[in-house]
Design a protein around this motif. Structure first.
Motif, PDB file in Angstrom:
ATOM      1  N   HIS A 188       0.847  -1.196   0.000  1.00  0.00           N
ATOM      2  CA  HIS A 188       0.000   0.000   0.000  1.00  0.00           C
ATOM      3  C   HIS A 188       0.880   1.242   0.000  1.00  0.00           C
ATOM      4  CE1 HIS A 188      -4.446   0.612   0.602  1.00  0.00           C
ATOM      5  NE2 HIS A 188      -4.034   1.852   0.540  1.00  0.00           N
ATOM      6  N   GLY A 189       0.402   2.285  -0.653  1.00  0.00           N
ATOM      7  CA  GLY A 189       1.092   3.569  -0.634  1.00  0.00           C
ATOM      8  C   GLY A 189       0.686   4.383   0.580  1.00  0.00           C
ATOM      9  N   PRO A 196      -7.408   4.851   1.544  1.00  0.00           N
ATOM     10  CA  PRO A 196      -6.537   5.232   2.654  1.00  0.00           C
ATOM     11  C   PRO A 196      -5.726   4.052   3.176  1.00  0.00           C
ATOM     12  CG  PRO A 196      -8.699   6.221   2.922  1.00  0.00           C
ATOM     13  CD  PRO A 196      -8.810   5.265   1.765  1.00  0.00           C
ATOM     14  N   VAL A 197      -4.500   4.339   3.576  1.00  0.00           N
ATOM     15  CA  VAL A 197      -3.563   3.299   3.988  1.00  0.00           C
ATOM     16  C   VAL A 197      -4.042   2.538   5.218  1.00  0.00           C
ATOM     17  CG1 VAL A 197      -2.179   4.798   5.482  1.00  0.00           C
ATOM     18  CG2 VAL A 197      -1.097   2.845   4.329  1.00  0.00           C
ATOM     19  N   GLU A 198      -4.972   3.101   5.974  1.00  0.00           N
ATOM     20  CA  GLU A 198      -5.506   2.395   7.134  1.00  0.00           C
ATOM     21  C   GLU A 198      -6.119   1.047   6.737  1.00  0.00           C
ATOM     22  OE1 GLU A 198      -6.020   5.584   6.456  1.00  0.00           O
ATOM     23  OE2 GLU A 198      -4.890   6.524   8.114  1.00  0.00           O
ATOM     24  N   ASN A 199      -6.604   0.946   5.503  1.00  0.00           N
ATOM     25  CA  ASN A 199      -7.137  -0.330   5.027  1.00  0.00           C
ATOM     26  C   ASN A 199      -6.081  -1.424   5.075  1.00  0.00           C
ATOM     27  OD1 ASN A 199     -10.045  -0.138   3.513  1.00  0.00           O
ATOM     28  ND2 ASN A 199      -8.973   1.838   3.427  1.00  0.00           N
ATOM     29  N   HIS A 216       4.822   1.773   1.189  1.00  0.00           N
ATOM     30  CA  HIS A 216       5.718   2.709   0.519  1.00  0.00           C
ATOM     31  C   HIS A 216       5.334   4.113   0.989  1.00  0.00           C
ATOM     32  CE1 HIS A 216       6.027  -0.584  -2.734  1.00  0.00           C
ATOM     33  NE2 HIS A 216       7.126  -0.596  -2.002  1.00  0.00           N
ATOM     34  N   PRO A 217       6.171   4.749   1.828  1.00  0.00           N
ATOM     35  CA  PRO A 217       5.765   5.955   2.568  1.00  0.00           C
ATOM     36  C   PRO A 217       5.156   7.062   1.722  1.00  0.00           C
ATOM     37  CG  PRO A 217       7.849   5.149   3.391  1.00  0.00           C
ATOM     38  CD  PRO A 217       7.532   4.325   2.181  1.00  0.00           C
ATOM     39  N   ASN A 218       5.711   7.357   0.565  1.00  0.00           N
ATOM     40  CA  ASN A 218       5.190   8.445  -0.264  1.00  0.00           C
ATOM     41  C   ASN A 218       4.414   7.941  -1.477  1.00  0.00           C
ATOM     42  OD1 ASN A 218       6.343  10.620   1.304  1.00  0.00           O
ATOM     43  ND2 ASN A 218       8.337   9.971   0.508  1.00  0.00           N
ATOM     44  N   GLU A 227      10.940   2.999  -8.157  1.00  0.00           N
ATOM     45  CA  GLU A 227      11.569   2.258  -7.063  1.00  0.00           C
ATOM     46  C   GLU A 227      10.547   1.393  -6.328  1.00  0.00           C
ATOM     47  OE1 GLU A 227      14.805   1.953  -6.438  1.00  0.00           O
ATOM     48  OE2 GLU A 227      15.009   3.111  -8.298  1.00  0.00           O
ATOM     49  N   HIS A 228       9.338   1.892  -6.195  1.00  0.00           N
ATOM     50  CA  HIS A 228       8.286   1.091  -5.574  1.00  0.00           C
ATOM     51  C   HIS A 228       7.931  -0.107  -6.459  1.00  0.00           C
ATOM     52  CE1 HIS A 228       6.830   4.941  -3.293  1.00  0.00           C
ATOM     53  NE2 HIS A 228       8.005   4.489  -2.875  1.00  0.00           N
ATOM     54  N   GLN A 229       7.937   0.102  -7.765  1.00  0.00           N
ATOM     55  CA  GLN A 229       7.654  -0.983  -8.695  1.00  0.00           C
ATOM     56  C   GLN A 229       8.727  -2.073  -8.612  1.00  0.00           C
ATOM     57  OE1 GLN A 229       7.317   0.992 -12.475  1.00  0.00           O
ATOM     58  NE2 GLN A 229       5.572   2.227 -11.816  1.00  0.00           N
TER      59      GLN A 229
END
Length: 246
Positions: A188-189, A196-199, A216-218, A227-229
């Motif tokens: 999750h981003g 939302p990342v809470e999910n 991935h923080p941002n 980089e996330h990929q």
């Protein structure tokens, strides 16, 4: 390793759905079944990535168009709901097993609504005595009411949709289903603008061990950062190898 592809057609509730099965040059490989996002198709980026990645590891991959999407029968505005998409994924899994080109060692993949579809399909498959060995999901809504920036506007693939469409067809809470899943890798981003990342945190808390959560923080909803990929590719390869080949 040589990779073979086979066009597949199967039915789900009397609708013909189209897909492509990517096969490694091995006998009875395990297989991952993929589910694309709300307005995606089997040609979406992560579906294509896994089609290239997994056969090289000795794992088959099925990507397909849900009803109302891509080459499959149906109309998006009439034939889209989480229950219908989960039924499509179950039908896809049963069809692949029936072909006899893979083993019955299966895992699931889904991105965005496809992740929710995989969670829902997991419990349906178990009720049919088909037992997934693991799953990878990305940017997945666990509870639909948390979704932001709902896409109401029309586009080249569908007309504009009223908010009632989403309230009637895409209202769900998968917290109970999440408690059945194991060997789950969650991406999750941290700045996902849609889900939302809470999910992701809630899904991870509910799932059974073993499990792993990667934030991935941002990162945004579409995982557009290269980089996330790369991180997704590396971790997903290791996860499916562990679930299906260990």
């Amino acid at each position: 390793m040589n990779i073979r592809t086979q066009q597949v057609r199967f039915t789900s509730d009397n609708m013909t759905l189209h897909g492509v099965l990517h096969l490694p040059d091995t006998i009875n490989p395990p297989v991952v079944i993929g589910s694309h996002g709300l307005e995606g198709t089997m040609d979406s980026a992560k579906q294509r990535l896994l089609a290239d990645l997994l056969p090289g590891l000795g794992i088959a991959f099925l990507r397909f168009d849900h009803r109302g999407c891509g080459k499959s029968d149906g109309r998006f505005e009439n034939d889209t709901s989480l229950d219908l998409r989960a039924a499509d994924m179950v039908a896809a899994t049963a069809h692949v097993i029936s072909l006899g080109l893979t083993s019955q060692r299966i895992a699931l993949f889904g991105s965005s609504l496809g992740g929710a579809t995989a969670i829902k399909a997991w419990t349906l498959l178990e009720s049919q005595e088909i037992f997934p060995l693991g799953a990878v999901v990305c940017a997945t809504p666990l509870v639909s009411r948390t979704i932001k920036n709902i896409p109401l506007e029309g586009n080249l693939h569908r007309p504009a949709l009223p908010i009632e469409f989403f309230e009637q067809n895409l209202l769900f809470d998968l917290t109970r289903s999440a408690g059945s899943i194991h060997h789950l890798l969650v991406f999750h981003g941290g700045k996902d603008e849609v889900v939302p990342v809470e999910n992701a945190h809630r899904l991870f808390d509910l799932a059974l061990d073993p499990k792993e959560l990667v934030i991935h923080p941002n990162g945004g909803h579409r995982m557009s950062d290269p980089e996330h990929q790369k991180d997704f590719t590396r971790r997903t390869a290791l996860w499916f190898k562990h679930c299906l080949l260990a």
